[in-house]
Design an enzyme around this catalytic site. Structure first.
Site, short mmCIF file in Angstrom:
data_model
loop_
_atom_site.label_atom_id
_atom_site.label_comp_id
_atom_site.label_asym_id
_atom_site.label_seq_id
_atom_site.Cartn_x
_atom_site.Cartn_y
_atom_site.Cartn_z
NE ARG A 1 -1.99 -7.57 18.62
CZ ARG A 1 -2.97 -7.72 18.37
NH1 ARG A 1 -4.06 -8.04 18.45
NH2 ARG A 1 -3.21 -8.74 19.81
NE ARG B 1 -5.18 -17.65 27.14
CZ ARG B 1 -6.81 -16.40 27.18
NH1 ARG B 1 -7.42 -17.20 27.83
NH2 ARG B 1 -6.08 -15.27 26.25
CE LYS C 1 -0.76 -7.08 24.20
NZ LYS C 1 -0.33 -8.45 23.89
#
Length: 480
Positions: A33, A74, A220
């Site tokens: 990955r 964030r 995901k």
């Protein structure tokens, strides 16, 4: 005994040493990955080239997954170091505040639509849920919150809304550029972060194909909305990754285990791949052995039927990357010996839509009810072995194909082992013998063993598998 569950390991500084890379492959690495949240494109390209080169030297195929960063929701940075938030304090998330000038009272936010996405009474979770804020007021660019669970808040920490609802698009401008790099790398899979619907999956596939990439798309599952739309997302994707970190923050940690079981089951029922990820052996970032809880976590995912288990920081930046893969390998092997893992009644009452699908199901029923040592599946696209791999079995499935893309793709399929194999004749008896000889050369079978062979009348045709043969190794007349 061969391990059926595949191991995905994240590459990073800890895997860049060629000696470590060789040991990872020897330890059983199946898929690498590349986390595009970190490092430059050139670094990822070098890592992909290195793992493929070393895998070839070991006579192996290792798949490559490009994992896109997705939207960055964030906090900014603090001017004078981390801020300590106390329960009951007021704290402001301000999308117009400078991103490098946070204070103990206010911090900037990278996600501009935040004030439009939240309302008074909402709960915001920072730093993977370690800090909990209750939204008291939304005024212009500022979201004023009361601290419910305090703690130390440092730079660039993630923000989630409990229950989901943030409208950030799954694919950012950076992701679009990264998809073009994934095509150059010839990534076997591209994982998209925070998809909310099948449309996000379809868009990623369209962009990858336009860039010349042929890899599969991994969705995901890390948003509450993704769970609500899960069947459509699974149908649109080639695989799902159960990303338990952000998912647990959005839906609550206690909800993750049953959701994980449900997602693995749904993926298998819909002939798709599942990867279980996040904190599987996190203690091994520092320690040479996993905790008993981590061992149980991995084993339960295997027993539930996941195709792959994934290591993140454990291999990317951890102190013991090889030991982490070895630990995962041994846990998987023992878990796979459970009776429920080696036999299933999956799809016993189903009607099949294609001949090659019916052959795959017939093969697995035969494998599970006859003393078969191996399945040799001559395949072009890998579809036949995908269907086979959905059936629980202890019989190894060998995907014999000349296509390197197919060999790398099936490296993620549970119980499937890729083998380079070129058909040079249209004579069926010769092809059968050569397939058996290849398995014999690998030490997989010996004289007297039963082997199932699947193939099509026309070689080189995708979707053309239309025959299954039961062969006895060493009994040459049976190969006709």
């Amino acid at each position: 005994m061969q391990r059926r569950t595949k191991i995905v390991a994240t590459f990073g500084p800890a895997t860049d040493d060629p000696k470590v890379l060789d040991k990872l492959i020897e330890a059983g690495l199946d898929v690498a990955r590349l986390n595009f949240s970190h490092d430059r494109h050139e670094v990822h390209m070098q890592r992909a080239e290195a793992v493929r080169e070393r895998a070839k030297a070991h006579g192996r195929e290792v798949g490559v997954v490009v994992d896109l960063q997705g939207p960055k929701i964030r906090t900014g940075k603090f001017k004078k170091g981390p801020a300590t938030l106390q329960e009951g304090d007021m704290f402001v998330l301000d999308v117009d505040h400078p991103l490098d000038a946070g204070t103990p009272e206010r911090v900037g936010v990278t996600y501009k639509p935040l004030p439009q996405d939240v309302n008074r009474g909402d709960t915001l979770l920072l730093d993977d849920g370690r800090i909990v804020l209750w939204v008291d007021q939304v005024d212009g660019s500022a979201v004023t919150c009361r601290v419910v669970v305090g703690g130390v808040l440092s730079n660039n920490k993630g923000i989630n809304r409990q229950g989901g609802g943030l409208t950030a698009k799954a694919l950012t401008d950076k992701d679009r550029e990264d998809i073009r790099t994934a095509a150059k790398i010839q990534a076997d899979y591209v994982a998209i972060s925070f998809p909310r619907s099948a449309d996000d999956v379809n868009e990623a596939r369209k962009l990858l194909r336009a860039a010349g990439g042929h890899g599969g798309i991994i969705a995901k599952i890390e948003r509450a909305e993704a769970v609500q739309n899960i069947e459509a997302i699974i149908d649109a994707a080639d695989a799902i990754m159960i990303a338990r970190g952000d998912l647990g923050v959005e839906i609550g940690d206690a909800a993750v285990p049953p959701i994980q079981k449900r997602l693995i089951k749904l993926a298998r029922e819909r002939n798709k791949i599942s990867i279980t990820a996040t904190q599987m052996m996190e203690s091994m970032i520092e320690n040479a052995i996993p905790t008993r809880a981590e061992v149980s976590d991995v084993a339960n995912a295997v027993i539930d039927g996941t195709d792959a288990v994934m290591l993140s920081a454990e291999t990317a930046v951890g102190k013991h990357p090889v030991a982490a893969v070895m630990a995962m390998d041994r846990v998987c092997r023992v878990a796979e010996q459970e009776p429920d893992v080696t036999m299933s009644a999956h799809r016993m009452r189903a009607m099949f839509k294609r001949v090659d699908e019916a052959i795959a199901m017939c093969t697995m029923y035969t494998a599970n009810h006859l003393d078969v040592k191996a399945i040799a599946a001559l395949t072009e696209s890998g579809s036949t072995v995908l269907w086979m791999s959905r059936i629980s079995s202890a019989v190894p499935i060998y995907a014999l194909t000349s296509k390197v893309e197919t060999r790398r793709k099936v490296s993620l399929y549970r119980g499937v082992y890729p083998i380079a194999f070129t058909v040079t004749t249209s004579d069926h008896a010769t092809v059968n013998k050569e397939a058996i000889d290849e398995l014999r050369r690998l030490g997989t079978v010996r004289d007297g063993d039963l082997v199932l062979i699947t193939k099509g009348d026309l070689t080189g045709v995708m979707g053309g598998t239309n025959a299954m043969k039961i062969a006895i190794v060493g009994n040459l007349p049976e190969f006709s």
